[in-house]
Design an enzyme around this catalytic site. Structure first.
Site, PDB file in Angstrom:
ATOM      1  N   ASN A 177       0.580  -1.037  -0.059  1.00 14.16           N
ATOM      2  CA  ASN A 177      -0.233  -0.064   0.119  1.00 14.16           C
ATOM      3  C   ASN A 177       0.944   1.371   0.021  1.00 14.16           C
ATOM      4  OD1 ASN A 177      -1.955   1.918   0.652  1.00 14.16           O
ATOM      5  ND2 ASN A 177      -2.840   0.889   2.186  1.00 14.16           N
ATOM      6  N   ARG A 222     -11.832  18.081   5.759  1.00 12.68           N
ATOM      7  CA  ARG A 222     -12.472  18.295   4.586  1.00 12.68           C
ATOM      8  C   ARG A 222     -13.897  18.523   4.774  1.00 12.68           C
ATOM      9  NH1 ARG A 222     -11.110  12.508   1.746  1.00 12.68           N
ATOM     10  NH2 ARG A 222      -8.873  12.472   2.766  1.00 12.68           N
ATOM     11  N   HIS A 254     -12.783   4.126  -0.210  1.00 10.78           N
ATOM     12  CA  HIS A 254     -12.646   3.206   0.805  1.00 10.78           C
ATOM     13  C   HIS A 254     -13.335   1.888   0.525  1.00 10.78           C
ATOM     14  CE1 HIS A 254     -12.799   7.021   3.470  1.00 10.78           C
ATOM     15  NE2 HIS A 254     -11.526   6.690   3.206  1.00 10.78           N
ATOM     16  N   GLU A 265      -7.888  -3.302   5.617  1.00  9.58           N
ATOM     17  CA  GLU A 265      -7.880  -3.201   4.336  1.00  9.58           C
ATOM     18  C   GLU A 265      -6.914  -4.295   3.693  1.00  9.58           C
ATOM     19  OE1 GLU A 265      -7.732   1.241   4.744  1.00  9.58           O
ATOM     20  OE2 GLU A 265      -9.200   1.163   3.193  1.00  9.58           O
ATOM     21  N   ARG A 284      -2.523  -2.028  -3.608  1.00  8.03           N
ATOM     22  CA  ARG A 284      -3.774  -1.253  -3.410  1.00  8.03           C
ATOM     23  C   ARG A 284      -3.864  -0.199  -4.228  1.00  8.03           C
ATOM     24  NH1 ARG A 284      -5.170   3.028   1.439  1.00  8.03           N
ATOM     25  NH2 ARG A 284      -7.169   3.476   0.384  1.00  8.03           N
TER      26      ARG A 284
END
Ligand code: ADP
Length: 398
Positions: free
Chosen positions: A7, A241, A180, A385, A91
């Site tokens: 990743n 954000r 995600h 993940e 990923r």
């Protein structure tokens, strides 16, 4: 099978070597500050002690070289030779609408990932660097690309289209992609297992709440809608954000504050969300919780806005799914903040959601936190993940 999961971030590389038959993590590690003056490599073999060394890591190629030394080392290594690795899972952030499933990487796939790079100009080129570095040091090993966006490719047109001229979708691929994906897929599968149900018979709302956050409506194991959009800026408010806002605000602030559109977009990405709404107190839920407990109104405002925003998505996905069997919280905030879980669930009384306060306060591992009389089950499930990538690599290769 033994699967190496990679990743890559712009200045980091995380890896895990997983025995997928037992789901045992044989080794894990992290390279930080790649390309900077002072880098760091942290390595943990199996259940062994953590090793952290400061070192200069000029680029991702060097990081892959060091990870190979580490996992094959005579003393601290966990495999004797690289031939023991059956596949490498990468990923990849953006697969556009080209990739609805993981793929075995070849030259054609690499050029297609390159074509998607304009949709994720920071992430995809870095993910490609990781692929190329692994291809250099493991030239005979199968590489599989697993995409953050792929899980959401099952969304119906009415969910992914924006109300703008259709030609921007046809010509420029402007649509909702969602992110995600690996986490939503993993925790929805784990939720179904914990419910003792076939995932095909479930309607689950997954809440991945980290610095970046997204909510997903999952029906029968497939994504029906999700809160992030064309980019990860959309949806619920996040650490820094804004989440979804009236787009006209961009123009207005640019004019009023004499800023360029790009400057306003930077503000929406880095100065907004919890940080902005708390009047710059913090973007971190740990700090905000401490201040909330002291009665700080800035912290209260930010956490109220956060729980309001999450509960609104959950409410709307109740309609999208035609009812809901379970709601699952995951990622940094979802797993660790009893307060955010409580503030969100307190707003869901109309859906018959009731938390077991004791369970919610004393969570450990994956567990149900709703009370016996709750109409909807609520779970706290740690996301993984990397395990999700490893599982998908096995499926793809087989
Ligand atoms: P990222 O999106 O960067 O992967 P994470 O999933 O690691 O984010 O989540 C990071 C966030 O999780 C932190 O900013 C913090 O708000 C929250 N968090 C982590 N630990 C705790 C905790 N013990 N209590 C409350 N919030 C926490």
């Amino acid at each position: 099978m033994k699967v190496l999961v990679i990743n890559c971030g712009s200045s980091s590389l995380k890896f895990r070597l997983i025995d997928t038959d037992t789901e045992e993590v044989m080794a894990r590690g992290l390279f930080e500050r790649i390309g900077e003056e002072k880098g760091r490599f942290t390595y943990i073999p199996g259940e062994g002690e953590k090793d952290a060394v400061d070192m200069i890591i000029p680029d991702h190629y060097e990081a892959v070289k060091h990870l190979i030394y580490a996992i094959t080392d005579k003393d601290r290594g966990v495999i004797k030779s690289l031939e023991e690795i059956d596949a490498v899972g990468h990923r990849i952030v953006h697969g556009g609408d080209k990739f609805a499933h993981p793929v075995i990487i070849d030259d054609k796939v690499i050029s297609e990932i390159e074509e998607c790079s304009h949709l994720a100009p920071i992430h995809n080129p870095v993910n490609l660097l990781g692929i190329r570095a692994c291809m250099k040091y493991l030239p005979d090993t199968k590489m599989v690309g697993v995409f953050d966006t792929a899980f959401h490719q099952t969304m119906p047109e009415e969910a992914y289209l924006y109300g703008i001229p259709y030609e921007y979708y046809k010509k420029d691929r402007v649509r909702k992609y969602g992110f995600h994906g690996m986490s939503h897929e993993y925790v929805s599968a784990e939720t179904a297992k914990m419910m003792g149900k076939d995932i095909k018979d479930t309607r689950i709302i997954t809440c991945h709440l980290g610095n970046g956050a997204s909510i997903c409506a999952v029906k029968g194991g497939e994504s029906m809608d999700t809160s992030m959009g064309f980019t990860p800026l959309a949806g619920v408010i996040m650490g820094t954000r804004s989440g979804g806002i009236d787009p006209e605000i961009v123009n207005y602030i640019a004019k009023e504050e004499n800023k360029s559109v790009q400057e306003v977009m930077d503000i929406l990405n880095t100065q907004s969300g919890l940080y902005g709404v708390s009047d710059q107190l913090s973007s971190d839920v740990r700090d905000l919780t401490e201040e909330y407990d002291k009665g700080n109104p800035d912290a209260k405002r930010a956490l109220s806005k956060l729980s309001y925003s999450i509960s609104k998505f959950i409410g709307s996905y109740f309609v999208v799914l035609g009812g809901v069997d379970a709601i699952t919280f995951t990622a940094g905030i979802g797993e660790n903040s009893y307060l955010v879980r409580k503030l969100v669930c307190d707003r869901l009384g109309a859906l018959g959601v009731r938390l077991d306060e004791e369970k919610n306060k004393n969570v450990k591992g994956a567990m149900m936190i709703s009370s016996e009389d709750s109409k909807v089950q609520v779970y706290r499930i740690p996301t993984d993940e990397e395990m999700s990538i490893a599982r998908q690599v096995v499926k793809t290769i087989r």
